[in-house]
Design an enzyme around this catalytic site. Structure first.
Site, PDB file in Angstrom:
ATOM      1  N   ASP A  42      -5.835  51.579 -18.243  1.00  0.00           N
ATOM      2  CA  ASP A  42      -4.560  51.535 -17.520  1.00  0.00           C
ATOM      3  C   ASP A  42      -3.894  52.907 -17.601  1.00  0.00           C
ATOM      4  OD1 ASP A  42      -2.766  48.814 -16.622  1.00  0.00           O
ATOM      5  OD2 ASP A  42      -1.632  50.692 -16.798  1.00  0.00           O
ATOM      6  N   ASP A  68      -5.998  57.061 -15.054  1.00  0.00           N
ATOM      7  CA  ASP A  68      -5.377  56.953 -13.742  1.00  0.00           C
ATOM      8  C   ASP A  68      -6.512  56.799 -12.729  1.00  0.00           C
ATOM      9  OD1 ASP A  68      -4.160  57.246 -11.314  1.00  0.00           O
ATOM     10  OD2 ASP A  68      -3.128  59.121 -11.799  1.00  0.00           O
ATOM     11  N   VAL A  69      -6.611  55.619 -12.110  1.00  0.00           N
ATOM     12  CA  VAL A  69      -7.745  55.383 -11.202  1.00  0.00           C
ATOM     13  C   VAL A  69      -7.701  56.278  -9.965  1.00  0.00           C
ATOM     14  CG1 VAL A  69      -8.106  52.988 -11.939  1.00  0.00           C
ATOM     15  CG2 VAL A  69      -6.666  53.448  -9.933  1.00  0.00           C
ATOM     16  N   TYR A 168      -0.384  48.645   1.918  1.00  0.00           N
ATOM     17  CA  TYR A 168      -0.948  47.598   1.046  1.00  0.00           C
ATOM     18  C   TYR A 168      -1.928  46.738   1.841  1.00  0.00           C
ATOM     19  CZ  TYR A 168      -1.131  44.094  -2.668  1.00  0.00           C
ATOM     20  OH  TYR A 168      -1.556  43.252  -3.673  1.00  0.00           O
ATOM     21  N   LYS A 172      -5.991  46.596   1.115  1.00  0.00           N
ATOM     22  CA  LYS A 172      -6.590  45.345   0.618  1.00  0.00           C
ATOM     23  C   LYS A 172      -7.668  44.846   1.573  1.00  0.00           C
ATOM     24  CE  LYS A 172      -4.533  45.237  -3.261  1.00  0.00           C
ATOM     25  NZ  LYS A 172      -5.299  45.375  -4.502  1.00  0.00           N
TER      26      LYS A 172
HETATM   27  N1  LIG Z   1       0.664  39.722  -8.137  1.00  0.00           N
HETATM   28  C1  LIG Z   1       0.295  39.365  -6.937  1.00  0.00           C
HETATM   29  O1  LIG Z   1       0.953  38.547  -6.304  1.00  0.00           O
HETATM   30  C2  LIG Z   1      -0.944  39.942  -6.313  1.00  0.00           C
HETATM   31  C3  LIG Z   1      -1.426  39.367  -5.123  1.00  0.00           C
HETATM   32  C4  LIG Z   1      -2.563  39.887  -4.542  1.00  0.00           C
HETATM   33  C5  LIG Z   1      -3.211  40.952  -5.122  1.00  0.00           C
HETATM   34  N2  LIG Z   1      -2.718  41.500  -6.270  1.00  0.00           N
HETATM   35  C6  LIG Z   1      -3.440  42.644  -6.830  1.00  0.00           C
HETATM   36  O2  LIG Z   1      -3.720  42.398  -8.190  1.00  0.00           O
HETATM   37  C7  LIG Z   1      -3.916  43.650  -8.839  1.00  0.00           C
HETATM   38  C8  LIG Z   1      -3.145  43.637 -10.135  1.00  0.00           C
HETATM   39  O3  LIG Z   1      -1.766  43.612  -9.835  1.00  0.00           O
HETATM   40  P1  LIG Z   1      -0.715  42.750 -10.678  1.00  0.00           P
HETATM   41  O4  LIG Z   1      -0.081  41.823  -9.737  1.00  0.00           O
HETATM   42  O5  LIG Z   1      -1.364  42.250 -11.899  1.00  0.00           O
HETATM   43  O6  LIG Z   1       0.377  43.870 -10.975  1.00  0.00           O
HETATM   44  P2  LIG Z   1       0.944  44.477 -12.354  1.00  0.00           P
HETATM   45  O7  LIG Z   1       1.887  45.543 -11.900  1.00  0.00           O
HETATM   46  O8  LIG Z   1       1.440  43.393 -13.236  1.00  0.00           O
HETATM   47  O9  LIG Z   1      -0.323  45.142 -13.023  1.00  0.00           O
HETATM   48  C9  LIG Z   1      -0.946  46.277 -12.456  1.00  0.00           C
HETATM   49  C10 LIG Z   1      -1.415  47.196 -13.573  1.00  0.00           C
HETATM   50  O10 LIG Z   1      -2.101  48.298 -12.949  1.00  0.00           O
HETATM   51  C11 LIG Z   1      -1.683  49.487 -13.591  1.00  0.00           C
HETATM   52  N3  LIG Z   1      -1.856  50.621 -12.696  1.00  0.00           N
HETATM   53  C12 LIG Z   1      -1.044  50.991 -11.659  1.00  0.00           C
HETATM   54  N4  LIG Z   1      -1.475  52.153 -11.146  1.00  0.00           N
HETATM   55  C13 LIG Z   1      -2.561  52.524 -11.860  1.00  0.00           C
HETATM   56  C14 LIG Z   1      -3.429  53.643 -11.814  1.00  0.00           C
HETATM   57  N5  LIG Z   1      -3.228  54.631 -10.933  1.00  0.00           N
HETATM   58  N6  LIG Z   1      -4.442  53.710 -12.699  1.00  0.00           N
HETATM   59  C15 LIG Z   1      -4.617  52.731 -13.617  1.00  0.00           C
HETATM   60  N7  LIG Z   1      -3.826  51.666 -13.735  1.00  0.00           N
HETATM   61  C16 LIG Z   1      -2.801  51.559 -12.852  1.00  0.00           C
HETATM   62  C17 LIG Z   1      -0.231  49.246 -13.961  1.00  0.00           C
HETATM   63  O11 LIG Z   1       0.186  50.131 -14.992  1.00  0.00           O
HETATM   64  C18 LIG Z   1      -0.268  47.785 -14.390  1.00  0.00           C
HETATM   65  O12 LIG Z   1      -0.527  47.665 -15.770  1.00  0.00           O
HETATM   66  C19 LIG Z   1      -3.483  44.713  -7.855  1.00  0.00           C
HETATM   67  O13 LIG Z   1      -4.622  45.278  -7.229  1.00  0.00           O
HETATM   68  C20 LIG Z   1      -2.666  43.941  -6.854  1.00  0.00           C
HETATM   69  O14 LIG Z   1      -2.626  44.561  -5.602  1.00  0.00           O
HETATM   70  C21 LIG Z   1      -1.602  41.021  -6.870  1.00  0.00           C
END
Ligand SMILES: NC(=O)c1ccc[n+]([C@@H]2O[C@H](COP(=O)([O-])OP(=O)(O)OC[C@H]3O[C@@H](n4cnc5c(N)ncnc54)[C@H](O)[C@@H]3O)[C@@H](O)[C@H]2O)c1
Length: 264
Positions: A42, A68-69, A168, A172
């Site tokens: 992360d 950082d991805v 976004y 996706k």
């Molecule tokens: N929560 C939802 O409703 C939802 C729905 C569809 C898809 N998603 C996808 O699920 C995935 C996880 O999101 P989440 O909802 O758990 O959000 P979240 O914000 O709770 O967790 C995301 C994590 O990714 C980390 N992150 C952000 N940028 C980064 C980078 N450049 N390098 C490494 N780490 C990084 C953040 O620090 C965080 O810990 C994402 O791809 C998001 O688009 C989430």
């Protein structure tokens, strides 16, 4: 066959991006709770340290990697290091992603207002970051003749989704097709590539807006046939399935987990 055999991942190694929070943390937890050695990657070093310490206290074999991805070299280095340390690389979740801000239902997200910097940032993390993670994982998995890559897309990648913003929705959709593209190339090497397409989950995405704002929460819940948002733990079953022997003939699939949102 017993459930514990069908879903057995004990002794495997897993690498999860975006693992300090939300869905990535739940994915890392379910891998670790079922006996995998897990690297949690992360960009948020502080939260990562807290979560890794918590999981270690729970007796799990986990390591943290600040990555950082969006930085291609960092992600390659981190995956190479995990594979070298563990001697193999079995399961990789390309999960890290960020919100693009409001979509066109709000003035700020309308097409003429999409800011160039925000667009570029979302593409660097949600698309290039996922591609680079798949690329780095594939190198090791091709060589070892096995592996599972699981990408977090979104239902916003399967259809238009006005509230989530252009970048976004575009990224996706793009990663859903990266899943299919990589699945076809890697199938002869016994590397299976699949996607998870979540509907709304209560995580910290967009600053945890859905958790903090009751009106926004209600608006999103009303769009879900099950009439609620999901908790992060509810991703664990599908994550384990796709990582486990149970999914041995599943590749190139992008599976919605959305309370019925894409059924209609
Ligand atoms: N929560 C939802 O409703 C939802 C729905 C569809 C898809 N998603 C996808 O699920 C995935 C996880 O999101 P989440 O909802 O758990 O959000 P979240 O914000 O709770 O967790 C995301 C994590 O990714 C980390 N992150 C952000 N940028 C980064 C980078 N450049 N390098 C490494 N780490 C990084 C953040 O620090 C965080 O810990 C994402 O791809 C998001 O688009 C989430």
């Amino acid at each position: 066959m017993k459930a514990e055999q069908i879903f057995d991942i004990a002794g495997q190694t897993a690498f999860v991006t975006g693992a300090a929070s939300g869905l990535g943390l739940a994915m890392a937890e379910v891998m670790a709770a079922n006996g995998a050695r897990v690297t949690l990657a992360d960009v948020d070093a502080e939260t990562l340290e807290i979560e890794v310490a918590r999981l270690r206290e729970g007796g799990f074999a986990v390591t943290g990697a600040v990555v950082d991805v969006a930085d291609r070299d960092q992600i390659h280095r981190a995956i190479d290091a995990a594979a070298a340390r563990d001697g193999r690389l079995d399961i990789v979740f390309a999960n890290a992603g960020i919100s693009a801000g409001p979509g066109f239902k709000e003035m700020v997200g309308r097409i003429e207002n999409v800011a160039r910097d925000a667009w570029d940032k979302v593409l660097r993390i949600n698309l290039t970051g996922v591609f680079t993670t798949i690329q780095a994982a594939a190198r090791h998995m091709k060589a070892q003749g096995s592996g599972r890559i699981i990408v977090t897309s979104s239902i916003a990648g399967l259809r238009g989704d006005p509230p989530v913003g252009y970048a976004y929705a575009a990224t996706k959709a793009a990663v859903a097709n990266l899943v299919r593209q990589a699945a076809l190339e890697l199938a002869p090497f016994n590397v299976l590539v699949n996607g998870i397409a979540p509907g709304p989950f209560l995580t910290n995405i967009a600053g945890g807006r859905l958790r903090r704002e009751p009106e926004r929460h209600a608006e999103f819940a009303a769009r879900v046939p099950l009439r609620r948002l999901a908790q992060p733990d509810e991703i664990k079953g599908l994550a384990l399935l796709l990582a486990s022997p149970a999914a041995s003939f599943i590749t190139g699939a992008v599976i919605p987990i959305d309370g019925g949102s894409t059924a209609g």
